[in-house]
Design an enzyme around this catalytic site. Structure first.
Site, PDB file in Angstrom:
ATOM      1  CG  ASN A  56      -0.193  -0.085   2.512  1.00 44.89           C
ATOM      2  OD1 ASN A  56       0.540   0.838   2.841  1.00 44.89           O
ATOM      3  ND2 ASN A  56      -0.354  -1.174   3.243  1.00 44.89           N
ATOM      4  N   PRO A  60      -3.281 -11.353  10.476  1.00 43.35           N
ATOM      5  CG  PRO A  60      -1.259 -11.723  11.574  1.00 43.35           C
ATOM      6  CD  PRO A  60      -1.948 -11.918  10.256  1.00 43.35           C
ATOM      7  CG  ASP A  61      -6.302  -5.976  14.001  1.00 42.14           C
ATOM      8  OD1 ASP A  61      -5.455  -5.335  14.657  1.00 42.14           O
ATOM      9  OD2 ASP A  61      -7.274  -5.446  13.439  1.00 42.14           O
ATOM     10  CB  ILE A  62      -0.282  -6.186  14.620  1.00 36.55           C
ATOM     11  CG1 ILE A  62       0.123  -7.088  13.451  1.00 36.55           C
ATOM     12  CG2 ILE A  62       0.865  -6.032  15.609  1.00 36.55           C
ATOM     13  CD1 ILE A  62       1.088  -6.459  12.475  1.00 36.55           C
ATOM     14  CG  PHE A  78      -2.196   5.901  13.435  1.00 34.59           C
ATOM     15  CD1 PHE A  78      -1.458   5.681  14.586  1.00 34.59           C
ATOM     16  CD2 PHE A  78      -2.035   7.102  12.766  1.00 34.59           C
ATOM     17  CE1 PHE A  78      -0.571   6.638  15.058  1.00 34.59           C
ATOM     18  CE2 PHE A  78      -1.150   8.067  13.227  1.00 34.59           C
ATOM     19  CZ  PHE A  78      -0.415   7.832  14.376  1.00 34.59           C
ATOM     20  CE  LYS A 108     -10.648   1.224  11.867  1.00 35.72           C
ATOM     21  NZ  LYS A 108     -10.093   1.704  10.630  1.00 35.72           N
TER      22      LYS A 108
HETATM   23  O1  C5P Z   1      -8.594  -2.041  10.754  1.00 38.68           O
HETATM   24  P1  C5P Z   1      -7.730  -0.934  10.305  1.00 38.68           P
HETATM   25  O2  C5P Z   1      -6.655  -1.385   9.342  1.00 38.68           O
HETATM   26  O3  C5P Z   1      -8.443   0.278   9.797  1.00 38.68           O
HETATM   27  O4  C5P Z   1      -7.015  -0.471  11.654  1.00 38.68           O
HETATM   28  C1  C5P Z   1      -5.985   0.456  11.667  1.00 38.68           C
HETATM   29  C2  C5P Z   1      -5.165   0.296  12.919  1.00 38.68           C
HETATM   30  O5  C5P Z   1      -4.937  -1.066  13.223  1.00 38.68           O
HETATM   31  C3  C5P Z   1      -3.784   0.872  12.768  1.00 38.68           C
HETATM   32  O6  C5P Z   1      -3.339   1.282  14.040  1.00 38.68           O
HETATM   33  C4  C5P Z   1      -2.987  -0.305  12.252  1.00 38.68           C
HETATM   34  O7  C5P Z   1      -1.605  -0.175  12.544  1.00 38.68           O
HETATM   35  C5  C5P Z   1      -3.599  -1.451  13.012  1.00 38.68           C
HETATM   36  N1  C5P Z   1      -3.618  -2.719  12.287  1.00 38.68           N
HETATM   37  C6  C5P Z   1      -2.840  -3.756  12.733  1.00 38.68           C
HETATM   38  N2  C5P Z   1      -2.884  -4.973  12.092  1.00 38.68           N
HETATM   39  C7  C5P Z   1      -3.684  -5.154  11.033  1.00 38.68           C
HETATM   40  C8  C5P Z   1      -4.493  -4.102  10.573  1.00 38.68           C
HETATM   41  C9  C5P Z   1      -4.422  -2.892  11.223  1.00 38.68           C
HETATM   42  O8  C5P Z   1      -2.087  -3.583  13.695  1.00 38.68           O
HETATM   43  N3  C5P Z   1      -3.705  -6.327  10.436  1.00 38.68           N
END
Ligand code: C5P
Length: 398
Positions: free
Chosen positions: A208, A302-304, A321, A335
């Site tokens: 991206n 995974p959502d970190i 963010f 969120k």
């Molecule tokens: O869900 P979204 O991508 O909009 O969320 C944004 C926030 O979540 C940011 O802080 C981003 O660094 C974090 N994020 C993450 N892992 C992901 C997706 C988003 O840590 N897979």
């Protein structure tokens, strides 16, 4: 740094031209820069350039009758907060190590009562010479600070160590010395930044437009505030901020593993634009163009942020963010709840202008509501966020 002053000694090296940019950067931030130009330095930059950029008279001569009465060579370091030598030549370092004081620069360095920071610059053979190595060791033992040199192509046509650190890096080293307010001293911070690359095959990936600038600026501000900072970064072209530990990763899964390895932390800030999806399987070999157009299935990454905010050990403060193209505050608030983080820094990316820009306009969502911040540079956003973090951590149990 506003109101601080630096005594800058410009030695005789081709890198002296970079020192002009350093003066400009320091002046921009309100630092007084008094310069001393050695005879060697005068072969590379002019007194006029230094005077014009610094707005101060340039000091050349140890026995100048016009200045010696008013601001003698000892006084020059007394009225400064830090002494910087850029470029620091092998000759000047040898004089310092031996305690010589036969010219204005070396006399000032011997008489200095402030910290001294050297930015060495020389040919690779000179830098690697046992005599220079001995001198560097001696100077380090004497408490002299160093920034650089870097490795790379040298002006003399050879390649190796000896290239003076870039102005931005010297500036950051100076900033780290001049800043006194360290509200995050003794604390640990984790920051994610940049995009992630999700492999399709060994040469292709999904990515991206994130530049990483905001996350890097936050990491720089955390380190300046005294926090022991780990920056987990996806692929970017940015120079690592001064004083942080950089962990470079490619994919979201690598980023998660690096974040877990950096815990526990007092505060974690997730500024990375993590790819939401990755190809379910990455091909082992480059996919050939011949034949049918390939198709591949995506699977969720995974959502970190959520994993860290809802896992253990949880940082005392987690900040996410949100880049949104519509309903900024409502989406960011949702969120915040969904991810389980404490704060969200939200920005409107509907016109695509944020990516790669040096400034941004953000909203900060906390448990108390939404704050709209004015348009600020990414550096200022980092500094402001860090002050808020320092304030908040005072009220949160360790
Ligand atoms: O869900 P979204 O991508 O909009 O969320 C944004 C926030 O979540 C940011 O802080 C981003 O660094 C974090 N994020 C993450 N892992 C992901 C997706 C988003 O840590 N897979």
């Amino acid at each position: 740094m506003n109101g601080k002053s630096v005594l800058l000694i410009v030695g005789g090296g081709i890198a002296a031209y970079k020192t002009l940019d350093l003066i400009r950067r320091l002046k921009e931030r309100g630092v007084t820069v008094r310069t001393v130009l050695t005879d060697g330095g005068a072969h590379f930059v002019t007194e006029l350039s230094l005077a014009a950029l610094s707005g101060e008279p340039v000091h050349r001569d140890m026995f100048a009758t016009d200045t010696e009465g008013r601001i003698g060579h000892i006084q020059l370091s007394r009225v400064s907060d830090l002494v910087v030598v850029a470029p620091a030549t092998a000759d000047l370092m040898a004089k310092m190590a031996a305690g010589l004081a036969g010219d204005l620069a070396s006399a000032l360095l011997l008489a200095a009562d402030k910290k001294v920071l050297l930015a060495p610059s020389m040919n690779v053979k000179m830098w690697n010479h046992p005599a220079t190595k001995r001198n560097v060791e001696t100077l380090k033992r004497d408490g002299i600070l160093f920034v650089g040199p870097a490795a790379g192509d040298l002006a003399c046509g050879e390649t190796g160590s000896g290239r003076m650190a870039e102005p931005a890096e010297i500036f950051a080293a100076i900033e780290a010395q001049l800043i006194e307010h360290r509200p995050l001293a003794g604390m640990k911070a984790l920051v994610t930044a940049g995009p992630t690359h999700e492999a399709i095959d060994p040469v292709r990936y999904i990515a991206n437009r994130s530049s990483g600038k905001q996350g890097y600026a936050i990491a720089a501000a955390l380190a300046l505030a005294g926090a022991e900072t780990v920056l987990v970064s996806g692929p970017t072209d940015l120079a690592p901020p001064y004083g942080i530990k950089l962990v470079k990763v490619n994919s979201a899964r690598e980023m998660l593993a690096a974040c877990r390895a950096a815990l526990p932390a007092d505060v974690a800030i997730f500024a990375a634009a993590v790819a939401d999806w990755r190809p379910e399987t990455a091909a082992d070999a480059k996919i050939k163009k011949a034949g049918a157009v390939p198709s591949f299935r995506l699977t969720e990454n995974p959502d970190i942020l959520a994993a860290v905010a809802q896992g253990t050990p949880r940082p005392r403060l987690t900040v996410g963010f949100a880049a949104e193209t519509e309903n900024l505050d409502a989406n960011a608030a949702a969120k915040r709840t969904r991810k389980g983080c404490d704060w969200i820094v939200a920005n409107d990316v509907s016109d695509g202008a944020v990516f790669g820009n040096d400034s941004n306009r953000v909203h900060l969502l906390t448990e108390h509501g939404v704050e709209q911040w004015p348009e600020l540079s990414k550096r200022e956003i980092g500094e402001r966020l860090v002050l808020r973090i320092a304030d908040a951590l005072k009220g949160i149990e360790a």
